[in-house]
Design an enzyme around this catalytic site. Structure first.
Site, PDB file in Angstrom:
ATOM      1  CD  GLU A  83      50.104 -41.993  26.554  1.00 17.28           C
ATOM      2  OE1 GLU A  83      51.218 -41.669  26.062  1.00 17.28           O
ATOM      3  OE2 GLU A  83      49.787 -43.166  26.795  1.00 17.28           O
ATOM      4  N   GLY A  94      40.447 -44.915  14.358  1.00 12.41           N
ATOM      5  CA  GLY A  94      41.712 -44.243  14.644  1.00 12.41           C
ATOM      6  C   GLY A  94      42.403 -43.775  13.376  1.00 12.41           C
ATOM      7  CG  ASP A 131      40.737 -41.931   5.852  1.00 14.08           C
ATOM      8  OD1 ASP A 131      40.804 -40.711   5.619  1.00 14.08           O
ATOM      9  OD2 ASP A 131      39.664 -42.542   6.030  1.00 14.08           O
ATOM     10  CE1 TYR A 157      45.132 -51.644  10.644  1.00 15.06           C
ATOM     11  CE2 TYR A 157      44.849 -49.718   9.222  1.00 15.06           C
ATOM     12  CZ  TYR A 157      45.211 -51.046   9.390  1.00 15.06           C
ATOM     13  OH  TYR A 157      45.640 -51.771   8.313  1.00 15.06           O
ATOM     14  CG  ASP A 209      48.332 -46.241  22.325  1.00 16.22           C
ATOM     15  OD1 ASP A 209      47.422 -45.785  23.036  1.00 16.22           O
ATOM     16  OD2 ASP A 209      49.523 -46.285  22.704  1.00 16.22           O
ATOM     17  CG  ASN A 257      50.080 -48.408  25.394  1.00 17.69           C
ATOM     18  OD1 ASN A 257      50.637 -47.436  24.906  1.00 17.69           O
ATOM     19  ND2 ASN A 257      49.174 -48.293  26.346  1.00 17.69           N
ATOM     20  CG  ASP A 316      50.518 -46.053  28.808  1.00 14.18           C
ATOM     21  OD1 ASP A 316      50.665 -45.664  27.637  1.00 14.18           O
ATOM     22  OD2 ASP A 316      49.485 -45.826  29.461  1.00 14.18           O
ATOM     23  CB  SER A 317      54.048 -44.373  26.079  1.00 11.62           C
ATOM     24  OG  SER A 317      52.736 -44.175  25.585  1.00 11.62           O
TER      25      SER A 317
END
Length: 308
Positions: free
Chosen positions: A36, A100, A117, A122, A125, A172, A223-224
């Protein structure tokens, strides 16, 4: 492989979109690795992550030598992006429920510093920097009928996080256009492409400035994403072994297909990047539980990329 074979599993409404075939370029692993977050720098490197393995990698493009530069074990890194000052920012999904984070580091993996942090709740992504050094990130949460994710903006001093768009189902990819006043976002669980027209305040959407220019088809979804120097948008399609390309108006103009997709292999296409100095597209994928391993693919892009 014939055109008919390559297009066999493309949705009927998208088979008329011009296509090109990407070629295998670099084998990362014989085993499954969820590659990714492809990102070029200006020093002839391509960076990416292995989500579930926790590794951050740098591919030196002259010698085609791969090096693991950092490890985020059990943090599930989802992307790596280059800031304007050359530092790398790694987005981590954490436990995929609320731990996350974003961590910055030097290109060799040293001097790691927490930017967002893990205690803030969160699931981060992807991110996209603006010209002032602040950045947008996607909160990768929700379900198709329970949209709890969103898009947030982190101020240039990293002290303030502001919600920009809420009620999203697993947002995403995110990227600003070349002028910095338009924000593209993919919403994976709703199969949608969003475009936001932003005001001079990076946290405020212009009046009537939110739209959905495209609805995708199939399971898993978009996706990305990345853009090129002409503001074309490239969207990796997860579990479809391909990427779609849109012009700056959100109209589909091209698609990139992986050769193995006809045999239902190498379908986990997650991320795409464009070389900043030439018309070269790189798309990553892996074969899941199959025997195809994890690869980087390449083909010609419509324009040169931009240095993030």
């Amino acid at each position: 492989m014939s055109k008919i074979e390559l297009l066999a599993s493309v949705p009927l409404n998208e088979r008329a979109i011009p296509f090109k075939e990407a070629k295998p370029w670099f084998k990362v692993s014989d085993q499954q690795m969820q590659l990714e977050g492809l990102c070029f720098d200006n020093q002839n490197h391509l960076f990416f992550v292995d989500v579930f393995g926790g590794g951050v990698y740098a591919l030196e493009l002259t010698a085609m030598k791969l090096e693991k530069i950092a490890s985020f074990e059990n943090e599930n890194p989802a992307t790596v992006k280059r800031n304007h000052d050359g530092r790398l920012f790694v987005c981590c999904l954490g436990d995929m429920r609320g731990t996350g984070s974003v961590v910055s580091m030097n290109p060799d993996g040293s001097d790691q510093q927490v930017v967002v942090d893990s205690s803030l709740g969160y699931v981060i992504d992807d991110l996209s920097f603006d010209q002032d050094g602040g950045f947008y990130f996607t909160d990768f949460k929700g379900y198709s009928c329970e949209p709890t994710g969103g898009v947030y903006y982190v101020s240039p001093d990293y002290k303030t996080i502001t919600k920009v768009l809420a009620n999203m189902a697993v947002p995403n990819g995110v990227v600003l256009n070349t002028t910095g006043n338009g924000l593209w976002i993919t919403e994976m669980s709703q199969n949608r492409l969003h475009y936001l027209s932003m005001t001079e305040d990076p946290t405020i959407i212009a009046n009537y400035g939110s739209s959905v220019p495209y609805h995708f088809t199939g399971l898993e979804g978009p996706d990305s994403i990345c853009i090129d120097a002409d503001d074309n948008l490239y969207v990796a399609m997860y579990m479809q072994g391909r990427a779609m390309v849109f012009d700056k108006y959100g109209l589909p103009i091209e698609q990139i297909l992986l050769p193995e997709r006809k045999k239902h292999k190498m379908l986990r296409s997650t991320s795409v990047a464009i070389h900043p100095n030439k018309k070269q597209l790189v798309l990553c994928s892996n074969d899941g539980e199959g025997d195809g391993g994890a690869w980087l693919y390449t083909c010609k892009s419509l324009s040169k990329g931009i240095l993030l």
